[in-house]
Design a protein around this motif. Structure first.
Motif, PDB file in Angstrom:
ATOM      1  N   GLU A   1      93.102 -17.051 -51.323  1.00 54.11           N
ATOM      2  CA  GLU A   1      93.923 -16.672 -51.964  1.00 54.11           C
ATOM      3  C   GLU A   1      94.768 -18.085 -52.383  1.00 54.11           C
ATOM      4  O   GLU A   1      95.631 -18.005 -53.272  1.00 54.11           O
ATOM      5  CB  GLU A   1      95.008 -15.950 -50.851  1.00 54.11           C
ATOM      6  CG  GLU A   1      96.078 -15.129 -51.681  1.00 54.11           C
ATOM      7  CD  GLU A   1      97.429 -15.990 -51.957  1.00 54.11           C
ATOM      8  OE1 GLU A   1      98.134 -15.599 -52.804  1.00 54.11           O
ATOM      9  OE2 GLU A   1      97.616 -17.078 -50.987  1.00 54.11           O
ATOM     10  N   ARG A   2      94.515 -19.030 -51.676  1.00 54.79           N
ATOM     11  CA  ARG A   2      95.248 -20.491 -51.850  1.00 54.79           C
ATOM     12  C   ARG A   2      94.846 -21.041 -53.026  1.00 54.79           C
ATOM     13  O   ARG A   2      95.472 -21.631 -54.135  1.00 54.79           O
ATOM     14  CB  ARG A   2      95.388 -21.395 -50.679  1.00 54.79           C
ATOM     15  CG  ARG A   2      96.298 -20.971 -49.669  1.00 54.79           C
ATOM     16  CD  ARG A   2      97.873 -21.244 -49.901  1.00 54.79           C
ATOM     17  NE  ARG A   2      97.993 -22.755 -49.986  1.00 54.79           N
ATOM     18  CZ  ARG A   2      98.937 -23.376 -50.231  1.00 54.79           C
ATOM     19  NH1 ARG A   2     100.072 -22.576 -50.666  1.00 54.79           N
ATOM     20  NH2 ARG A   2      99.104 -24.688 -50.605  1.00 54.79           N
ATOM     21  N   VAL A   3      93.415 -20.861 -53.041  1.00 53.49           N
ATOM     22  CA  VAL A   3      92.786 -21.498 -54.386  1.00 53.49           C
ATOM     23  C   VAL A   3      93.103 -20.594 -55.726  1.00 53.49           C
ATOM     24  O   VAL A   3      93.345 -21.278 -56.571  1.00 53.49           O
ATOM     25  CB  VAL A   3      91.192 -21.320 -53.931  1.00 53.49           C
ATOM     26  CG1 VAL A   3      90.286 -21.784 -55.307  1.00 53.49           C
ATOM     27  CG2 VAL A   3      90.790 -22.234 -53.048  1.00 53.49           C
ATOM     28  N   ALA A   4      93.249 -19.468 -55.631  1.00 58.80           N
ATOM     29  CA  ALA A   4      93.724 -18.522 -56.501  1.00 58.80           C
ATOM     30  C   ALA A   4      94.730 -18.990 -56.999  1.00 58.80           C
ATOM     31  O   ALA A   4      95.237 -18.924 -58.345  1.00 58.80           O
ATOM     32  CB  ALA A   4      93.719 -17.069 -56.012  1.00 58.80           C
ATOM     33  N   ARG A   5      95.912 -19.366 -56.279  1.00 59.71           N
ATOM     34  CA  ARG A   5      97.374 -19.831 -56.668  1.00 59.71           C
ATOM     35  C   ARG A   5      97.199 -21.008 -57.361  1.00 59.71           C
ATOM     36  O   ARG A   5      97.854 -21.346 -58.300  1.00 59.71           O
ATOM     37  CB  ARG A   5      98.058 -19.879 -55.524  1.00 59.71           C
ATOM     38  CG  ARG A   5      98.561 -18.384 -54.872  1.00 59.71           C
ATOM     39  CD  ARG A   5      99.374 -18.475 -53.836  1.00 59.71           C
ATOM     40  NE  ARG A   5     100.777 -18.879 -54.154  1.00 59.71           N
ATOM     41  CZ  ARG A   5     101.788 -19.633 -53.430  1.00 59.71           C
ATOM     42  NH1 ARG A   5     101.352 -19.596 -52.077  1.00 59.71           N
ATOM     43  NH2 ARG A   5     102.718 -19.874 -53.813  1.00 59.71           N
ATOM     44  N   GLN A   6      96.305 -21.885 -57.180  1.00 56.99           N
ATOM     45  CA  GLN A   6      96.087 -23.000 -57.735  1.00 56.99           C
ATOM     46  C   GLN A   6      95.427 -23.008 -58.984  1.00 56.99           C
ATOM     47  O   GLN A   6      95.867 -23.574 -59.945  1.00 56.99           O
ATOM     48  CB  GLN A   6      95.157 -24.062 -56.595  1.00 56.99           C
ATOM     49  CG  GLN A   6      94.775 -25.595 -57.429  1.00 56.99           C
ATOM     50  CD  GLN A   6      94.108 -26.365 -56.481  1.00 56.99           C
ATOM     51  OE1 GLN A   6      94.254 -26.315 -55.455  1.00 56.99           O
ATOM     52  NE2 GLN A   6      93.549 -27.463 -57.173  1.00 56.99           N
ATOM     53  N   VAL A   7      94.514 -22.159 -59.097  1.00 59.05           N
ATOM     54  CA  VAL A   7      93.776 -21.631 -60.719  1.00 59.05           C
ATOM     55  C   VAL A   7      94.954 -21.198 -61.319  1.00 59.05           C
ATOM     56  O   VAL A   7      94.853 -21.571 -62.454  1.00 59.05           O
ATOM     57  CB  VAL A   7      92.635 -20.781 -60.204  1.00 59.05           C
ATOM     58  CG1 VAL A   7      92.275 -20.040 -61.406  1.00 59.05           C
ATOM     59  CG2 VAL A   7      91.521 -21.344 -59.488  1.00 59.05           C
TER      60      VAL A   7
ATOM     61  N   GLU B   1     107.173 -21.453 -59.728  1.00 55.17           N
ATOM     62  CA  GLU B   1     106.582 -20.719 -58.405  1.00 55.17           C
ATOM     63  C   GLU B   1     105.350 -21.347 -58.050  1.00 55.17           C
ATOM     64  O   GLU B   1     105.103 -21.520 -56.754  1.00 55.17           O
ATOM     65  CB  GLU B   1     106.753 -19.112 -58.543  1.00 55.17           C
ATOM     66  CG  GLU B   1     106.324 -18.609 -57.162  1.00 55.17           C
ATOM     67  CD  GLU B   1     106.245 -16.981 -57.294  1.00 55.17           C
ATOM     68  OE1 GLU B   1     105.749 -16.400 -56.487  1.00 55.17           O
ATOM     69  OE2 GLU B   1     106.520 -16.555 -58.449  1.00 55.17           O
ATOM     70  N   ILE B   2     104.414 -21.524 -58.877  1.00 52.53           N
ATOM     71  CA  ILE B   2     102.988 -21.746 -58.502  1.00 52.53           C
ATOM     72  C   ILE B   2     102.648 -23.142 -58.886  1.00 52.53           C
ATOM     73  O   ILE B   2     101.440 -23.503 -58.610  1.00 52.53           O
ATOM     74  CB  ILE B   2     102.112 -20.824 -58.896  1.00 52.53           C
ATOM     75  CG1 ILE B   2     102.116 -20.606 -60.448  1.00 52.53           C
ATOM     76  CG2 ILE B   2     102.275 -19.288 -58.408  1.00 52.53           C
ATOM     77  CD1 ILE B   2     101.036 -19.900 -61.099  1.00 52.53           C
ATOM     78  N   ALA B   3     103.284 -23.768 -59.703  1.00 49.19           N
ATOM     79  CA  ALA B   3     103.072 -25.310 -60.264  1.00 49.19           C
ATOM     80  C   ALA B   3     102.666 -26.138 -59.267  1.00 49.19           C
ATOM     81  O   ALA B   3     101.790 -26.997 -59.506  1.00 49.19           O
ATOM     82  CB  ALA B   3     104.175 -25.297 -61.258  1.00 49.19           C
ATOM     83  N   SER B   4     103.197 -25.892 -58.082  1.00 48.27           N
ATOM     84  CA  SER B   4     103.000 -27.323 -57.136  1.00 48.27           C
ATOM     85  C   SER B   4     101.895 -26.877 -55.914  1.00 48.27           C
ATOM     86  O   SER B   4     101.497 -27.500 -55.131  1.00 48.27           O
ATOM     87  CB  SER B   4     104.156 -27.417 -56.282  1.00 48.27           C
ATOM     88  OG  SER B   4     104.843 -26.343 -55.537  1.00 48.27           O
ATOM     89  N   VAL B   5     101.146 -25.716 -56.250  1.00 44.54           N
ATOM     90  CA  VAL B   5     100.316 -25.072 -55.332  1.00 44.54           C
ATOM     91  C   VAL B   5      98.833 -26.025 -55.205  1.00 44.54           C
ATOM     92  O   VAL B   5      98.367 -26.565 -56.330  1.00 44.54           O
ATOM     93  CB  VAL B   5      99.829 -23.862 -55.577  1.00 44.54           C
ATOM     94  CG1 VAL B   5      98.677 -23.152 -54.574  1.00 44.54           C
ATOM     95  CG2 VAL B   5     100.933 -22.865 -55.397  1.00 44.54           C
ATOM     96  N   ASP B   6      98.398 -26.374 -53.924  1.00 44.97           N
ATOM     97  CA  ASP B   6      97.291 -27.430 -54.065  1.00 44.97           C
ATOM     98  C   ASP B   6      96.677 -26.860 -52.887  1.00 44.97           C
ATOM     99  O   ASP B   6      97.393 -26.999 -51.451  1.00 44.97           O
ATOM    100  CB  ASP B   6      97.651 -28.842 -53.723  1.00 44.97           C
ATOM    101  CG  ASP B   6      96.427 -29.542 -54.004  1.00 44.97           C
ATOM    102  OD1 ASP B   6      95.315 -29.350 -53.474  1.00 44.97           O
ATOM    103  OD2 ASP B   6      96.557 -30.808 -54.165  1.00 44.97           O
ATOM    104  N   ALA B   7      95.420 -26.391 -52.933  1.00 45.47           N
ATOM    105  CA  ALA B   7      94.713 -25.739 -51.778  1.00 45.47           C
ATOM    106  C   ALA B   7      93.716 -26.921 -50.940  1.00 45.47           C
ATOM    107  O   ALA B   7      92.776 -26.494 -50.046  1.00 45.47           O
ATOM    108  CB  ALA B   7      93.664 -24.520 -52.183  1.00 45.47           C
TER     109      ALA B   7
END
Length: 290
Positions: A225-231, A240-246
């Motif tokens: 799910e974290r990978v998907a947010r990064q994708v 909301e999701i621009a800074s996600v890094d898995a």
């Protein structure tokens, strides 16, 4: 209200077609042949046409057109058939939600990416029957769609709590409803007669220790799910999701699996390429551009 009562109350709205349930049942029976599945699928002209359209798409790159449902099933296999049918059925069930409530293209891109990442992680881990985690990842967020659809007014309070009190969405949902979208989505999958190996994994995504015998699968889904947010951050420009890094989660998982620290860091990139191919199959003509 409980997850069970909300699912029961919406049974007529969010029930899978009989043909989908029958195909799912047949795939779990060892004696099933492609011809048995074709006989059921042919009862639904729309599903038959979609299956042939998908198999003849660029995703499968066939040298010559596939003309029959039986040929299509033989080509993609039972598991891929299940994934396709369940995915398209879910997309159809929730396609009427107003865009001001939820952006369905963003939602399904995230689900597709999560499913692909989960399946890939399961393969790298060597889990038996890890392919089933594609559906767990794809459908893990359905509870949120049910909230948007059936509890729109109450969900505004959830959004207010997220914005003003800086609660995460799960905590805000629990304050307003007494349960969260993860529990609700898992209950819907259980009502759809999914096996425990899928709905229990979805139910335990936030706390894999609750998954019992499926703890490894739940841990994979949590990281996927974290990978998907990064994708999604590569395609959707939102704060909301621009800074996600898995990366940190992938390094921890690699260490737990006795792999090199960087062994899983290629996953977001590989997932992104595959996700947009599958996404285009599920939502042809999407406005998202990669």
């Amino acid at each position: 209200m409980t997850p069970e009562s909300l699912v029961r109350a919406t049974e007529n709205l969010f029930s899978l077609p009989d043909v989908v349930l029958r195909v799912n049942q047949l795939i779990d029976e060892p004696a099933t042949r492609p011809a048995d599945l074709a006989e059921v699928i042919l009862c639904d002209p729309g599903l038959s046409a979609r299956l042939l359209r998908v198999v003849n798409s660029a995703f499968y790159a066939q040298p010559k057109p596939v003309e029959t449902v039986s040929q299509a099933i033989g080509l993609i296999g039972f598991q891929a058939l299940r994934d396709l049918i369940m995915a398209t059925a879910a997309v159809d069930l929730f396609k009427g939600l107003p865009p001001e409530k939820v952006n369905m293209e963003h939602f399904w891109l995230h689900g597709v990416a999560c499913g692909i990442a989960a399946r890939d992680l399961a393969a790298r881990r060597g889990l038996r029957n890890g392919e089933r985690l594609f559906l767990a990842g794809l459908l893990h967020g359905l509870g949120r769609l049910m909230f948007f659809s059936q509890c729109a007014d109450a969900y505004r309070e959830v959004l207010r709590l997220v914005e003003r009190e800086q609660l995460d969405s799960v905590a805000a949902e629990e304050r307003v409803f007494g349960f969260n979208h993860v529990e609700l989505g898992a209950e819907l999958l259980r009502a759809w007669r999914f096996p425990e190996s899928i709905w229990k994994v979805v139910a335990a995504r936030l706390d894999p220790a609750l998954a019992g015998a499926y703890r490894a699968e739940a841990e994979i889904l949590q990281v996927a799910e974290r990978v998907a947010r990064q994708v999604a951050a590569t395609a959707i420009d939102t704060g909301e999701i621009a800074s996600v890094d898995a990366s940190d989660e992938l390094k921890v998982l690699a260490e737990r699996w006795s792999l090199e620290p960087d062994a899983l860091l290629d996953l977001p990139g590989a997932t992104s390429l595959r996700a947009f191919e599958v996404f285009e199959i599920l939502l042809p003509g999407s406005t998202l551009v990669y």
